[in-house]
Motif scaffolding. Structure first.
Motif, mmCIF file in Angstrom:
data_model
loop_
_atom_site.group_PDB
_atom_site.id
_atom_site.type_symbol
_atom_site.label_atom_id
_atom_site.label_comp_id
_atom_site.label_asym_id
_atom_site.label_seq_id
_atom_site.Cartn_x
_atom_site.Cartn_y
_atom_site.Cartn_z
ATOM 1 N N SER A 1 31.792 38.805 114.413
ATOM 2 C CA SER A 1 32.728 39.350 113.384
ATOM 3 C C SER A 1 32.891 38.284 112.505
ATOM 4 O O SER A 1 33.361 38.498 111.393
ATOM 5 N N ARG A 2 33.132 36.893 112.708
ATOM 6 C CA ARG A 2 33.476 35.997 111.912
ATOM 7 C C ARG A 2 32.385 35.793 110.804
ATOM 8 O O ARG A 2 32.599 35.790 109.609
ATOM 9 N N GLU A 3 30.964 36.091 111.024
ATOM 10 C CA GLU A 3 29.971 36.141 110.106
ATOM 11 C C GLU A 3 29.586 37.380 109.375
ATOM 12 O O GLU A 3 28.596 37.594 108.728
ATOM 13 N N LYS A 4 30.301 38.464 109.960
ATOM 14 C CA LYS A 4 30.359 39.804 109.387
ATOM 15 C C LYS A 4 28.637 40.032 109.763
ATOM 16 O O LYS A 4 28.038 40.778 108.900
ATOM 17 N N LEU A 5 28.221 40.035 111.210
ATOM 18 C CA LEU A 5 27.063 40.526 111.479
ATOM 19 C C LEU A 5 27.077 41.547 112.719
ATOM 20 O O LEU A 5 28.256 41.642 113.027
ATOM 21 N N GLU B 1 25.907 26.418 118.543
ATOM 22 C CA GLU B 1 26.758 25.279 118.279
ATOM 23 C C GLU B 1 28.146 25.585 118.108
ATOM 24 O O GLU B 1 29.042 24.762 118.288
ATOM 25 N N SER B 2 28.288 26.825 117.932
ATOM 26 C CA SER B 2 29.760 27.270 117.486
ATOM 27 C C SER B 2 30.916 27.137 118.715
ATOM 28 O O SER B 2 31.911 26.798 118.729
ATOM 29 N N GLY B 3 30.058 27.357 119.867
ATOM 30 C CA GLY B 3 31.121 27.612 121.015
ATOM 31 C C GLY B 3 31.618 28.952 121.187
ATOM 32 O O GLY B 3 32.502 29.124 122.130
ATOM 33 N N LEU B 4 31.670 29.863 120.295
ATOM 34 C CA LEU B 4 31.995 31.102 120.378
ATOM 35 C C LEU B 4 31.243 32.082 121.124
ATOM 36 O O LEU B 4 30.164 32.148 121.234
ATOM 37 N N SER B 5 32.030 33.100 121.490
ATOM 38 C CA SER B 5 31.331 34.390 122.258
ATOM 39 C C SER B 5 30.604 35.073 121.061
ATOM 40 O O SER B 5 30.668 34.745 119.701
ATOM 41 N N GLN B 6 29.464 35.841 121.329
ATOM 42 C CA GLN B 6 28.639 36.466 120.428
ATOM 43 C C GLN B 6 29.410 37.283 119.504
ATOM 44 O O GLN B 6 29.251 37.401 118.346
ATOM 45 N N VAL B 7 30.179 38.128 120.116
ATOM 46 C CA VAL B 7 31.373 38.972 119.413
ATOM 47 C C VAL B 7 32.084 38.434 118.438
ATOM 48 O O VAL B 7 32.258 38.955 117.139
ATOM 49 N N LYS B 8 32.933 37.180 118.830
ATOM 50 C CA LYS B 8 33.962 36.406 117.772
ATOM 51 C C LYS B 8 32.828 35.981 116.703
ATOM 52 O O LYS B 8 33.124 35.887 115.605
ATOM 53 N N PHE B 9 31.471 35.469 117.118
ATOM 54 C CA PHE B 9 30.516 34.754 116.001
ATOM 55 C C PHE B 9 30.330 35.795 115.058
ATOM 56 O O PHE B 9 30.466 35.869 113.737
ATOM 57 N N LYS C 1 24.875 44.480 117.699
ATOM 58 C CA LYS C 1 23.525 45.068 118.432
ATOM 59 C C LYS C 1 22.381 44.239 117.888
ATOM 60 O O LYS C 1 21.413 43.942 118.452
ATOM 61 N N THR C 2 22.361 44.119 116.196
ATOM 62 C CA THR C 2 21.550 43.436 115.544
ATOM 63 C C THR C 2 21.162 42.113 116.060
ATOM 64 O O THR C 2 20.258 41.317 116.208
ATOM 65 N N PHE C 3 22.447 41.463 116.341
ATOM 66 C CA PHE C 3 22.550 39.851 116.602
ATOM 67 C C PHE C 3 21.820 39.874 118.238
ATOM 68 O O PHE C 3 20.827 38.899 118.158
ATOM 69 N N LEU D 1 18.589 37.753 119.479
ATOM 70 C CA LEU D 1 18.789 36.784 120.091
ATOM 71 C C LEU D 1 17.921 36.911 121.446
ATOM 72 O O LEU D 1 17.148 35.853 121.862
ATOM 73 N N ARG D 2 17.472 38.020 121.869
ATOM 74 C CA ARG D 2 16.465 38.322 122.789
ATOM 75 C C ARG D 2 15.258 37.727 122.164
ATOM 76 O O ARG D 2 14.437 37.156 122.974
ATOM 77 N N LYS D 3 14.914 38.223 121.061
ATOM 78 C CA LYS D 3 13.466 38.072 120.498
ATOM 79 C C LYS D 3 13.386 36.496 120.518
ATOM 80 O O LYS D 3 12.633 35.736 120.581
#
Length: 102
Positions: free
Chosen positions: A20-24, A10-18, A27-29, A33-35
């Motif tokens: 970084s913002r959420e402190k995740l 829903e955010s429209g952000l790239s995975q990396v930016k999201f 690699k784990t994300f 996501l694949r799962k």
């Protein structure tokens, strides 16, 4: 983690930016996501699995003659999440399965 994935979508952000913002961890994300995508791909309606039912497929010959000729000999698949796959008709079935399940 599935909630984080839905928030990312829903955010429209790239995975990396999201991440970084959420402190995740990216690699784990990516793992989750694949799962998540794999799990969603096998769900049709309710608890039914793809192996238990048919998946609706739309076959169209729409477009102008130029567009039709340009796309002849290709398989085009549009997924509900907006991802589109286009490959030659003669593609090896195992390669096609790999692309679809990615």
């Amino acid at each position: 983690m599935y909630l984080a994935i839905e928030l990312w979508q829903e955010s429209g952000l790239s995975q990396v930016k999201f991440c970084s913002r959420e402190k995740l961890s990216v690699k784990t994300f990516s793992y989750w996501l694949r799962k998540y995508r794999k799990e969603k791909a096998f769900q049709v309606k309710g608890d039914k699995k793809v192996s238990d039912t048919f998946i609706p497929v739309e076959i169209s010959r729409g477009g102008t003659p130029t567009e039709t000729n340009a796309n002849s000999g290709r398989i085009d698949v549009s997924f509900s999440d907006g991802v589109q796959l286009s490959c030659p008709v003669g593609i090896d079935i195992s390669q096609l399965k790999t692309l679809i399940n990615f």
